[in-house]
Structure formats: structure tokens, C-alpha cells
Enzyme design. Structure first.
Site, short mmCIF file in Angstrom:
data_model
loop_
_atom_site.label_atom_id
_atom_site.label_comp_id
_atom_site.label_asym_id
_atom_site.label_seq_id
_atom_site.Cartn_x
_atom_site.Cartn_y
_atom_site.Cartn_z
N ASP A 1 -1.02 66.26 -57.55
CA ASP A 1 0.44 66.21 -57.76
C ASP A 1 1.15 65.55 -56.59
O ASP A 1 2.08 64.77 -56.77
CB ASP A 1 1.03 67.60 -58.09
CG ASP A 1 0.93 68.63 -56.97
OD1 ASP A 1 0.14 68.43 -56.02
OD2 ASP A 1 1.64 69.66 -57.05
N SER B 1 11.92 94.53 -54.03
CA SER B 1 10.71 94.32 -54.82
C SER B 1 9.87 95.57 -54.78
O SER B 1 9.71 96.18 -53.72
CB SER B 1 9.91 93.15 -54.25
OG SER B 1 8.61 93.19 -54.79
N LEU C 1 -2.24 81.81 -57.33
CA LEU C 1 -1.77 81.83 -58.72
C LEU C 1 -0.26 81.57 -58.79
O LEU C 1 0.40 81.95 -59.74
CB LEU C 1 -2.12 83.17 -59.39
CG LEU C 1 -3.60 83.53 -59.44
CD1 LEU C 1 -3.82 84.88 -60.11
CD2 LEU C 1 -4.41 82.46 -60.18
N TYR D 1 -2.38 72.93 -45.63
CA TYR D 1 -1.88 72.20 -46.79
C TYR D 1 -1.12 70.95 -46.32
O TYR D 1 -1.36 69.84 -46.78
CB TYR D 1 -0.96 73.10 -47.63
CG TYR D 1 -0.50 72.44 -48.90
CD1 TYR D 1 -1.18 72.64 -50.09
CD2 TYR D 1 0.60 71.59 -48.90
CE1 TYR D 1 -0.77 72.02 -51.25
CE2 TYR D 1 1.01 70.95 -50.06
CZ TYR D 1 0.33 71.18 -51.23
OH TYR D 1 0.73 70.55 -52.38
N SER E 1 2.39 82.73 -56.92
CA SER E 1 3.38 83.81 -56.82
C SER E 1 4.69 83.27 -56.22
O SER E 1 5.78 83.70 -56.61
CB SER E 1 2.84 84.98 -56.01
OG SER E 1 2.29 84.53 -54.80
N SER E 2 4.61 82.32 -55.29
CA SER E 2 5.84 81.78 -54.69
C SER E 2 6.67 81.04 -55.72
O SER E 2 7.88 81.26 -55.83
CB SER E 2 5.55 80.80 -53.56
OG SER E 2 4.44 81.15 -52.84
N GLY F 1 -0.14 85.56 -52.80
CA GLY F 1 -0.88 84.63 -51.96
C GLY F 1 -2.31 84.43 -52.42
O GLY F 1 -3.22 84.31 -51.59
N GLU G 1 -6.60 69.03 -58.73
CA GLU G 1 -6.11 69.69 -57.51
C GLU G 1 -5.70 68.66 -56.46
O GLU G 1 -6.45 67.71 -56.19
CB GLU G 1 -7.23 70.59 -56.98
CG GLU G 1 -6.78 71.97 -56.62
CD GLU G 1 -6.19 72.76 -57.79
OE1 GLU G 1 -4.95 72.76 -57.93
OE2 GLU G 1 -6.96 73.38 -58.53
N ASP H 1 3.30 73.66 -59.46
CA ASP H 1 3.45 75.09 -59.67
C ASP H 1 4.80 75.43 -60.31
O ASP H 1 4.88 76.17 -61.29
CB ASP H 1 3.33 75.85 -58.33
CG ASP H 1 2.00 75.58 -57.66
OD1 ASP H 1 1.13 74.98 -58.32
OD2 ASP H 1 1.83 75.97 -56.50
#
Ligand code: GLA
Length: 388
Positions: free
Chosen positions: A38, A69, A127, A225, A129-130, A124, A35, A175
Site C-alpha cells: 500500500d 475504554s 489486526l 515500519y 486495532s488503531s 497491537g 503486505e 487498514d
């Protein structure tokens, strides 16, 4: 969601026509270990999962692109001949819009189309999603414009550019890379500096990979972040006064202890360097079939993210601590950016039911939220599903 259901929903939204409707899927991902490495030129070890986002798309005869969506109320409609910009009120729609913006900038000739998205990936929740939405959109535009040999490495890096520059999250490549390049029953060992990667078979046999959603919505994730990323850069700048290294993962723990005197920066760098070493150890233990040691490394990773990198928080710590108390759980840790979202656990198949009941009850009692559990399959990366 199967292809037929998706098509029916598409027709219900956009009506019938003689033109073909194409369907696609992009997975989410879990990161097994590695984690925040990267963004520091290190290794990651993610796997794409069977939860993800589906899209159905049909060309139009004008320059309008409709994004709808089934997971959101707002429909976002853009015209490719007009200037496109990030707009707060477009919410999720900024992601596919950002893809269109950058494809046009790179000289792709896009046509108008109607698109319907549906995701079974929690939003969010850490996992990806973005990344799933970005990679799916970029892939489908290129596919419906006739491309079949789509370079997945370039696709991932293109989507990272969109997330960095259009969405303004300074994320790394993990990701987008795993959503684009995932492989059935395999995790990916990726060197984020050289971008060389290797598929590692990931079938646990007597164990299952459980995804645990704390249902704590991540807050201020972007700013926190970006702050962690800056702290890593500051630590790197200090270390560079002594040796010309390119990234934090090239530093040794000895150098960090000797030169990085600021406590916060030293702890951030400590996490990054030890986590990077854990990735390689974890891959080795898996290759040797030593699942217990893999579990230990997951636990060490979580502790490092809690104490040194400080991205876990009450909810993730609570779910991980409760998981580790259950016999049959050999390891657990947060996954993704942290600050809420999901954790993962490796649990013996025979203990699964008991595990979910007890962890869920204890977590509910202590936090007041109901967690969700998913036993994940590891699936392929982005792909076309069909055309009707
Ligand atoms: C997010 C980012 C990734 C990575 C992880 C933390 O998921 O998008 O690039 O930095 O956090 O490992």
C-alpha cells in the site's frame, strides 16, 4: 458484545439521562495478501473481520468529551475549546483525541459527549486495532452530528492523515480503508494508487480462515515500519534516475536487479514488486476456486517477508512453520506490519481442532508463549448499531 450489554455498561459508567445513547461498531482487518504494497502504490487484498471495537456515545451539554475504554484503565477527558496535543500518558486516548483535533481543524462543529469503547480485538496484534479506533471515532462524531451519507473513502483517508500526523506512524491506507469499507463475506482488492476497489467473494466452504495471535507484543513497530518505508523510498529514488516512475510497484524486477546495487534496498524492492504480483495472482486463483494455489501464494508471501523484507521475526516464523506441517493447512503467512502480532492460516474444516492443538503445543514448547486462535468471520465495515 450485544447492544444491550453495551448500553448497560455505558449507564454504569456515565449514569442515566433522558438523552439518547447511540451505539456503533468498527471491525478489525486481516490482510490476506499484499503486505507493504500500500505504501508503494500497489495492490492489497484485506478483509474486515467480526472482531472489532464497539462504542456507545451520548451528547453532553458542555464542551467536554470523555473517552473511556473498558480495555484500559485511564480515562481521557478533553475540552474542545482548548488546545489539543498528543500526550504520551494519554496512551490509546491519543487516537480519538487526534480525530477530534483534525475534525475541528477541518471546521466541523463538535459538541461535548461521553463515549465508552469496548474492543474484542487484541491490541497491537496486527489486526488494525488503531485503524478501527480511529475510523470508529471519526464515524460516530459525524453520525451524531446528523450526517447519514458518510463518504467511506474520504473517512479512511482522513483517518490515515490523523495516524500519520498526530500519532506519527507513517502507515499506508490499507487498514483504515478496510475498516471503513469492509463487506460481509467479501475481501477487497484495492489499488492503493488509484483507490479503485472491487469486492471479491471470500467464502472458503471446506476451509476456514484461522487467525493466530503469537502473543508476541510488537516492539519498536513504529520506528521499524517507518524505516522500511524510507528504504523503499531510497530504492525508488535510485530507480527514478533511470525512468520516471511514480512508485516502487511500477518498477520491474529487471530494473531492480540492474540498478539497485545495495543489497538491503534491492531485497526490500524485490519483496514489494513480487508481492504486488502475488496479490493479482491470488485474486485470480480465488476467482477460479483454486484454493490450493492461493495457499501457495500465502507461503511465498511469508518467505518474501522473512527473507527480503525482514519483518517476520522468531515468533511469526515459528507459528507459520508449525502450521504448514499440519495436514489440512494449505497456506499460512504473517498479516499486517509484522514484528510479532498475528499470522493467518487457511485450514480444512475437518482438521481445525487437530491443527490448533498441535500448533499451539509446538509453539508453546519452542517460544514459551501461549498463542491464541480465532476462527474469523468476515464482516461489514464501520456501522451504527442502534439508538436508545
Ligand atoms: C500496517 C500499516 C498498513 C500496511 C501494513 C503492511 O498495517 O498500517 O498501511 O502498510 O502494515 O502491509
Amino acid at each position: 458484545m450485544n447492544n444491550n450489554d453495551l448500553l448497560k455498561l455505558f449507564i454504569a459508567e456515565y449514569g442515566n439521562s433522558s438523552l439518547p445513547v447511540y451505539t456503533f461498531f468498527a471491525p478489525g482487518r486481516v490482510n490476506l495478501i499484499g503486505e507493504y504494497t500500500d505504501i508503494n502504490g500497489g495492490y492489497v487484498f484485506p478483509a474486515s473481520i467480526s472482531l472489532g471495537i464497539y462504542a456507545a456515545v451520548r451528547l453532553r451539554s458542555d464542551n467536554v468529551i470523555c473517552f473511556k475504554s473498558l480495555n484500559a484503565k485511564n480515562k481521557v477527558i478533553i475540552n474542545i475549546t482548548q488546545t489539543l496535543a498528543y500526550k504520551e500518558e494519554d496512551g490509546w486516548g491519543n487516537y480519538p483525541k487526534g480525530i477530534v483535533y483534525y475534525l475541528l481543524r477541518e471546521g466541523f462543529e463538535l459538541k461535548g459527549c461521553d463515549i465508552l469503547f469496548y474492543g474484542d480485538l487484541p491490541d497491537g496484534a496486527g489486526l488494525s486495532s488503531s485503524a478501527s479506533l480511529l475510523v470508529l471515532t471519526a464515524y460516530l462524531f459525524r453520525y451524531i452530528n446528523g450526517e447519514r451519507e458518510i463518504d467511506k473513502l474520504a473517512l479512511a483517508s482522513f483517518c490515515q492523515t490523523v495516524e500519520n500526523n498526530f500519532i506519527k506512524v507513517n502507515c499506508g491506507i490499507m487498514d483504515q480503508f478496510s475498516v471503513a469499507n469492509g463487506k460481509n463475506n467479501s475481501a477487497i482488492l484495492l489499488n492503493c494508487k488509484s483507490m479503485k476497489f472491487k469486492y471479491i467473494p471470500f467464502s472458503l466452504e471446506k476451509h476456514s480462515l484461522v487467525i493466530m495471535n503469537t502473543n508476541k507484543k510488537r516492539e519498536l513497530t513504529e520506528s521499524k515500519y517507518n524505516q522500511r518505508r524510507e528504504e523503499c523510498e531510497q530504492a525508488l529514488a535510485i530507480l527514478r534516475n533511470h525512468r520516471p516512475i511514480e512508485n516502487l510497484c511500477q518498477a520491474s524486477m529487471n530494473e531492480v536487479i540492474t540498478y539497485v546495487k545495495n543489497d538491503t534496498l534491492r531485497r526490500r524492492a524485490t519483496h514489494v514488486i513480487t508481492e504486488n504480483q502475488r496479490v493479482l495472482k491470488a485474486v485470480k486463483t480465488l476467482e477460479q476456486g483454486n484454493i490450493d494455489e492461493f495457499g501457495d501464494l500465502m507461503v511465498q508471501s511469508h518467505i518474501s517477508l522473512r527473507k527480503d523484507y525482514e519483518v517476520t521475526g522468531l515468533e511469526l516464523d515459528c507459528i507459520v512453520e508449525n502450521s504448514l506441517k499440519i495436514p489440512g493447512c494449505i497456506g499460512a503467512r504473517m498479516t499486517g506490519a509484522g514484528f510479532g502480532g498475528c499470522a493467518i492460516a487457511v485450514v480444512e474444516n475437518d482438521s481445525l481442532k487437530n491443527f490448533q492443538t498441535i500448533v499451539s503445543n509446538n509453539y508453546k514448547k519452542q517460544i514459551g508463549l501461549t498463542p491464541y486462535f480465532y476462527v474469523a468471520g468476515i464482516s461489514d465495515g464501520v456501522k451504527p448499531l442502534g439508538v436508545v
